[in-house]
Design an enzyme around this catalytic site. Structure first.
Site, PDB file in Angstrom:
ATOM      1  N   GLY A 242       2.989   7.471  13.176  1.00  0.00           N
ATOM      2  CA  GLY A 242       4.114   6.727  12.605  1.00  0.00           C
ATOM      3  C   GLY A 242       3.615   5.999  11.378  1.00  0.00           C
ATOM      4  O   GLY A 242       2.569   5.335  11.406  1.00  0.00           O
ATOM      5  N   LYS A 243       4.325   6.135  10.271  1.00  0.00           N
ATOM      6  CA  LYS A 243       3.838   5.600   9.006  1.00  0.00           C
ATOM      7  C   LYS A 243       3.574   4.102   9.059  1.00  0.00           C
ATOM      8  O   LYS A 243       2.565   3.616   8.552  1.00  0.00           O
ATOM      9  CB  LYS A 243       4.810   5.960   7.887  1.00  0.00           C
ATOM     10  CG  LYS A 243       4.831   7.439   7.578  1.00  0.00           C
ATOM     11  CD  LYS A 243       5.691   7.769   6.382  1.00  0.00           C
ATOM     12  CE  LYS A 243       5.568   9.251   6.061  1.00  0.00           C
ATOM     13  NZ  LYS A 243       4.192   9.642   5.705  1.00  0.00           N
ATOM     14  N   GLY A 244       4.480   3.348   9.663  1.00  0.00           N
ATOM     15  CA  GLY A 244       4.280   1.910   9.749  1.00  0.00           C
ATOM     16  C   GLY A 244       3.041   1.553  10.539  1.00  0.00           C
ATOM     17  O   GLY A 244       2.193   0.760  10.105  1.00  0.00           O
TER      18      GLY A 244
ATOM     19  N   ASP B 140      -0.974   7.438   4.485  1.00  0.00           N
ATOM     20  CA  ASP B 140      -0.841   6.132   5.144  1.00  0.00           C
ATOM     21  C   ASP B 140      -2.152   5.356   5.087  1.00  0.00           C
ATOM     22  O   ASP B 140      -2.156   4.133   4.950  1.00  0.00           O
ATOM     23  CB  ASP B 140      -0.407   6.316   6.601  1.00  0.00           C
ATOM     24  CG  ASP B 140       0.971   6.922   6.724  1.00  0.00           C
ATOM     25  OD1 ASP B 140       1.791   6.731   5.805  1.00  0.00           O
ATOM     26  OD2 ASP B 140       1.236   7.596   7.735  1.00  0.00           O
TER      27      ASP B 140
ATOM     28  N   GLU C   1      -6.137  14.819  -3.817  1.00  0.00           N
ATOM     29  CA  GLU C   1      -7.525  14.747  -4.273  1.00  0.00           C
ATOM     30  C   GLU C   1      -7.646  14.362  -5.742  1.00  0.00           C
ATOM     31  O   GLU C   1      -8.707  13.936  -6.192  1.00  0.00           O
ATOM     32  CB  GLU C   1      -8.224  16.085  -4.039  1.00  0.00           C
ATOM     33  CG  GLU C   1      -7.706  17.221  -4.885  1.00  0.00           C
ATOM     34  CD  GLU C   1      -8.506  18.496  -4.707  1.00  0.00           C
ATOM     35  OE1 GLU C   1      -8.396  19.379  -5.561  1.00  0.00           O
ATOM     36  OE2 GLU C   1      -9.255  18.594  -3.710  1.00  0.00           O
TER      37      GLU C   1
ATOM     38  N   GLY D 189      -6.207  11.800  -7.003  1.00  0.00           N
ATOM     39  CA  GLY D 189      -6.225  10.353  -7.064  1.00  0.00           C
ATOM     40  C   GLY D 189      -4.847   9.740  -7.057  1.00  0.00           C
ATOM     41  O   GLY D 189      -3.965  10.165  -6.308  1.00  0.00           O
TER      42      GLY D 189
END
Length: 307
Positions: free
Chosen positions: A39-41, A252, A223, A225
């Site tokens: 989950g991103k959060g 994330d 990759e 940046g």
């Protein structure tokens, strides 16, 4: 006062490692499977916490076994669970298909994450007001994000919005009051309806977000940046090349580590460089939160030449 308050999602990651994706109607064998926390959060909160930040996480888990496992996971990662809502729906889940080259495809079922509503978030006004930085994504209702931004602006607390997953329901007007907007190329193209095939095109698209009122646009480029664009300037912060095992959760890791370094007093450019390194180190291992390093582990990697 918290360093960072993350208001967002949690998922149980169900990773299937595949040689190829099946065709329609086809059944194939996969060589491996892994169950983990995501989950991103939650990912962003745990990345920051492992690096040493004091993190508040406001999220909603299901009243089921997966929900109980999430709570235990937060405790193990030094995240206070008193702000976690126990919802009525199932916990969020994310089936993830990882190819041999490390690329992934993800399906999410939000479940209880949909219960983190704008009405419920009002009770956390004091927590928002006492934070150095608010971090948001888009795996919870967009109305909730809008309410959080409104509260944060009231107390002059900066907001970092990671617009993932992308949504056609978001307009530039809705994000004009955040201080950091951090999409990847695909998400940037979705919000601006502009091409993003070259660095110059990405810069032009990001400048549209800046013109809308956002102070800093940070476009993550894998990759290559991250491209940092402001009203006065733009700069490509180079990425770090490593042997790729699994890219799941790398974005994330970047957001969570940037939040840590920035709220620890580093300037934006230094924080972006450090976040590039942190995210690169995570893709050397399988899994999402399983691959996130502690501060001491990062220092050890740097001593061994990861920089």
């Amino acid at each position: 006062m918290s360093d960072i308050t993350v208001i967002g999602s949690n998922m149980i990651d169900m990773q299937v490692f595949v040689k190829r994706m099946p065709l329609a109607g086809e059944t194939i064998e996969a060589p491996d499977f892994s169950l983990g926390y995501g989950g991103k959060g939650s990912n962003q909160a745990i990345a920051a916490s492992r690096l040493g930040s004091t993190v508040n996480l406001i999220t909603a888990v299901g009243n089921d076994d997966f929900g109980k496992q999430q709570l235990e996971n937060y405790k193990r990662n030094n995240i206070d669970t008193q702000n976690v809502i126990i919802g009525n729906e199932i916990s969020g889940v994310a089936p993830i298909f990882v190819k041999e080259n490390g690329e992934n495809s993800i399906i999410i079922v939000k479940g209880a994450n949909n219960e983190l509503t704008s009405q419920k978030v009002d009770q956390y006004e004091k927590i928002i007001a006492g934070s150095k930085l608010i971090v948001l994504q888009q795996e919870i209702p967009l109305e909730t994000n809008n309410e959080v931004i409104k509260i944060a602006n009231k107390y002059n607390v900066p907001v970092l919005l990671n617009p993932a997953p992308a949504s056609d329901e978001v307009s530039l007007d809705n994000i004009s009051k955040v201080q950091f907007y951090a999409p990847n190329e695909t998400e940037l193209a979705r919000i601006t309806n502009l091409p993003v095939n070259t660095i110059d095109e990405i810069k032009s698209a990001a400048q549209q977000i800046v013109k809308a009122g956002v102070d800093n646009v940070i476009v993550t480029l894998g990759e290559k940046g991250a491209l940092w664009v402001t009203q006065e300037n733009h700069k490509l912060i180079p990425g770090k090349k490593v042997d790729v095992v699994d890219t799941t959760g790398a974005g994330d890791a970047f957001i969570g580590s940037f939040a840590h370094y920035y709220t620890s007093g580093q300037d934006i450019e230094t924080s972006l460089s450090a976040a590039n390194i942190y995210a690169a180190l995570t893709i050397k291992k399988r899994g999402t939160q399983k691959s996130y390093l502690s501060y001491n582990e990062v220092e050890e990697e740097l001593k061994n030449g990861a920089e």
